[in-house]
Design a protein around this motif. Structure first.
Motif, PDB file in Angstrom:
ATOM      1  N   GLY A 247       0.836  -1.196   0.000  1.00 17.82           N
ATOM      2  CA  GLY A 247       0.000   0.000   0.000  1.00 17.82           C
ATOM      3  C   GLY A 247       0.866   1.239   0.000  1.00 17.82           C
ATOM      4  O   GLY A 247       1.877   1.319   0.707  1.00 17.82           O
ATOM      5  N   LEU A 248       0.466   2.230  -0.804  1.00 19.73           N
ATOM      6  CA  LEU A 248       1.300   3.417  -0.976  1.00 19.73           C
ATOM      7  C   LEU A 248       1.454   4.196   0.333  1.00 19.73           C
ATOM      8  O   LEU A 248       2.552   4.658   0.670  1.00 19.73           O
ATOM      9  N   ARG A 249       0.378   4.314   1.106  1.00 18.16           N
ATOM     10  CA  ARG A 249       0.454   5.080   2.360  1.00 18.16           C
ATOM     11  C   ARG A 249       1.435   4.434   3.330  1.00 18.16           C
ATOM     12  O   ARG A 249       2.293   5.124   3.913  1.00 18.16           O
ATOM     13  N   SER A 250       1.333   3.111   3.511  1.00 18.11           N
ATOM     14  CA  SER A 250       2.231   2.409   4.434  1.00 18.11           C
ATOM     15  C   SER A 250       3.677   2.503   3.964  1.00 18.11           C
ATOM     16  O   SER A 250       4.597   2.678   4.772  1.00 18.11           O
ATOM     17  N   TYR A 251       3.870   2.422   2.661  1.00 14.42           N
ATOM     18  CA  TYR A 251       5.228   2.485   2.106  1.00 14.42           C
ATOM     19  C   TYR A 251       5.849   3.862   2.362  1.00 14.42           C
ATOM     20  O   TYR A 251       7.003   3.968   2.794  1.00 14.42           O
ATOM     21  N   LEU A 252       5.079   4.916   2.098  1.00 14.64           N
ATOM     22  CA  LEU A 252       5.607   6.269   2.302  1.00 14.64           C
ATOM     23  C   LEU A 252       5.881   6.546   3.790  1.00 14.64           C
ATOM     24  O   LEU A 252       6.885   7.162   4.138  1.00 14.64           O
ATOM     25  N   LEU A 253       4.989   6.074   4.652  1.00 18.98           N
ATOM     26  CA  LEU A 253       5.203   6.262   6.086  1.00 18.98           C
ATOM     27  C   LEU A 253       6.455   5.532   6.551  1.00 18.98           C
ATOM     28  O   LEU A 253       7.230   6.047   7.370  1.00 18.98           O
ATOM     29  N   ARG A 254       6.674   4.346   6.009  1.00 21.07           N
ATOM     30  CA  ARG A 254       7.865   3.575   6.397  1.00 21.07           C
ATOM     31  C   ARG A 254       9.136   4.276   5.955  1.00 21.07           C
ATOM     32  O   ARG A 254      10.152   4.274   6.659  1.00 21.07           O
ATOM     33  N   LEU A 255       9.091   4.919   4.771  1.00 21.60           N
ATOM     34  CA  LEU A 255      10.255   5.641   4.278  1.00 21.60           C
ATOM     35  C   LEU A 255      10.508   6.930   5.067  1.00 21.60           C
ATOM     36  O   LEU A 255      11.654   7.287   5.354  1.00 21.60           O
ATOM     37  N   LEU A 256       9.431   7.622   5.413  1.00 19.93           N
ATOM     38  CA  LEU A 256       9.578   8.936   6.028  1.00 19.93           C
ATOM     39  C   LEU A 256       9.788   8.906   7.537  1.00 19.93           C
ATOM     40  O   LEU A 256      10.369   9.834   8.109  1.00 19.93           O
ATOM     41  N   THR A 257       9.318   7.843   8.206  1.00 21.04           N
ATOM     42  CA  THR A 257       9.376   7.807   9.666  1.00 21.04           C
ATOM     43  C   THR A 257      10.778   8.021  10.233  1.00 21.04           C
ATOM     44  O   THR A 257      10.968   8.823  11.162  1.00 21.04           O
ATOM     45  N   PRO A 258      11.835   7.349   9.707  1.00 21.94           N
ATOM     46  CA  PRO A 258      13.176   7.588  10.268  1.00 21.94           C
ATOM     47  C   PRO A 258      13.613   9.050  10.171  1.00 21.94           C
ATOM     48  O   PRO A 258      14.287   9.559  11.079  1.00 21.94           O
ATOM     49  N   TYR A 259      13.216   9.744   9.095  1.00 23.00           N
ATOM     50  CA  TYR A 259      13.602  11.158   8.934  1.00 23.00           C
ATOM     51  C   TYR A 259      12.775  12.056   9.852  1.00 23.00           C
ATOM     52  O   TYR A 259      13.289  13.037  10.403  1.00 23.00           O
TER      53      TYR A 259
END
Length: 525
Positions: A31-43
């Motif tokens: 899912g696009l939302r979960s993918y983007l959240l996973r990428l952005l969370t560390p930053y």
């Protein structure tokens, strides 16, 4: 076109193809939302404002958890005493600590965890356990009787699950290890026989968390199919997730959250057609489902009678009433089981080989499991199955009569899960909070979708009718004052709105606090 234009066009085409393939993969499996959240969370967590807020919340959480875990301490001691304690003094302290633990479950109002509860049975199992507590199955030449009991427990369980002449298995320390070993075997089988280097398994979102754990430990991608309306595996979606890198699919009998049994026979046909493994997780229902037909509650075949089933996990330490630390992983043939093994043939200490994850393990659980199974026998397990499954059905029918509640899943074996109906004005979590305050019932909380459940045991089966009455009273109380019972709802409501990375920080703080020892007021004598 000039040469550089050709190269540029080819490069752009390949890049676009790669990006589109990745996008398709993300949309299909994550899912696009979960993918983007996973990428952005560390930053996001690196931002000073966010970091400061997280640190403050983690400190608050740790303080609260430390207070919670320290409130029931008995004679804290974190350093060796200068002189050894007398046996009588130690036994007195042990009795105090045992009483502290027993009071939390003795009334039979908790979900799962303590499956028998009878002191006479526990005393008997404890006597057997103590005789082999210091023996190690890693040394079969030193403990031939222990090796015999180990193999006999496995074979008795295989026979319960209608294993053929080539069926085999191993004794493990728990359901999680059994699942890990089954997934490791299928992973290595896929690599050796099919050349699969990027393996995946397909499970339902309702499958046990141990399969995700196996994915993390063994670098196996875990693809999750959606459930149907009864919270069973959606076969159509499952088939869409299978590809040439799939090494196994997983069915539950029954699954932990809602008690539903997946369509094992249909899954077996798919596994055979695709030439992949099918693991059946019977960890929870392991000593119930084999006896349900004789207890008067017939089920469709779910074990090695189903063509395509390649492995099964089963826990004697639940409804087999064995001590904690006993499980069995079974395979349809010895060739598949060998992929579970770990060999080290060039170690300087000699040839080292183990069938499962651990090396040394106590012999106590093996001997005590053997004794528990021999003591109950088939008739004993048929009777306990009749009591537990019967109580499960009684509770399910009772909850159906409560207007504001609805069952989630199918209460086919030992679990009854429920949620509130749409428009009820309060959540199932509020009912669980109220139940605990009013009558002492401890339910398990589940999510995605929201629900709470009771896993029945011999202890709770005796209180089936009173449980239904207590739920009715709790629903009435929550309807009057819904805002008074929102602690659990608040936690799960917050979890539903936060990225996974932030929730993991809070869970990590919980494990940190749980693992801490607390200093005593005075130094050790």
């Amino acid at each position: 076109m000039r040469p550089y234009q050709v190269l540029r066009s080819v490069f752009i085409f390949l890049l676009a193809t790669k990006l589109l393939g990745r996008l398709q993969y993300v949309l299909r499996y994550e899912g696009l939302r979960s993918y983007l959240l996973r990428l952005l969370t560390p930053y996001l967590k690196m931002l000073p404002m966010v970091r400061a807020k997280l640190d403050k919340e983690m400190q608050k959480t740790m303080t609260e958890l430390r207070a919670k875990f320290s409130q029931d301490l008995t004679s804290p001691c974190t350093a060796l005493p200068s002189k050894g304690m007398e046996k009588e003094e130690l036994l007195k302290l042990m009795d105090q600590r045992k009483e502290q633990d027993t009071k939390n479950w003795i009334n039979g109002k908790i979900t799962g965890a303590v499956y028998h509860g009878g002191q006479e049975h526990y005393d008997f199992v404890g006597q057997v356990f103590s005789r082999w507590a210091f023996c190690n199955p890693l040394h079969p030449d030193l403990h031939p009787a222990l090796r015999q009991m180990d193999s006999e427990v496995v074979q008795m369980v295989i026979n319960m699950y209608h294993g053929g002449p080539d069926a085999c298995g191993s004794f493990t320390t728990g359901g999680t290890e059994s699942i890990l070993m089954a997934m490791k075997a299928h992973r290595d089988w896929g690599e050796e026989t099919k050349g699969i280097t990027e393996p995946n398994i397909v499970i339902c979102t309702t499958a046990h968390a141990a399969f995700d754990k196996a994915g993390k430990y063994f670098k196996i991608q875990v693809r999750k199919a959606r459930p149907d309306g009864d919270m069973a595996m959606d076969l159509k979606h499952m088939k869409q997730l299978i590809d040439r890198n799939t090494v196994a699919i997983v069915g539950s009998c029954c699954q932990y959250c809602h008690g539903t049994i997946d369509p094992i026979q249909e899954m077996g046909k798919i596994a055979l057609k695709k030439n992949i493994g099918l693991h059946v997780d019977c960890c929870l229902g392991g000593f119930l489902v084999p006896f349900m037909e004789k207890a008067g509650y017939p089920l469709p075949p779910f074990d090695f009678r189903v063509p395509g089933v390649t492995s099964i996990s089963c826990d004697p330490h639940k409804y087999g009433f064995a001590p904690k630390g006993s499980s069995v992983v079974m395979f349809s043939n010895k060739e598949l089981r060998r992929y579970m093994y770990c060999y080290l043939t060039d170690w300087s200490g000699g040839i080292y080989a183990t069938p499962t994850m651990v090396g040394s393990r106590p012999g106590g659980p093996v001997a005590a499991t053997w004794a528990a199974m021999r003591r109950f026998g088939e008739d004993g397990y048929v009777q306990t199955t009749r009591e537990i499954v019967g109580a499960t059905r009684t509770i399910a029918e009772g909850l159906k009569q409560i207007d504001d509640l609805r069952l989630v899943g199918r209460p086919e074996v030992c679990v009854v899960a429920f949620d509130t109906k749409k428009g009820a004005g309060f959540s199932c979590y509020a009912v669980a909070d109220c139940l605990k305050q009013l009558s002492g019932w401890e339910l398990a909380t589940c999510q995605n979708p929201p629900s709470v459940h009771l896993a029945l045991t011999l202890l709770t089966a005796k209180h089936a009718e009173s449980f239904v009455k207590d739920v009715k009273a709790a629903v009435a109380r929550v309807k009057e004052s819904p805002k008074l019972y929102n602690s659990t709802a608040g936690v799960y409501g917050m979890a539903a709105t936060l990225p996974q990375g932030f929730i993991e920080d809070a869970v990590g703080a919980y494990i940190d606090a749980m693992s801490e020892a607390h200093e005593s007021a005075a130094p050790a004598a």
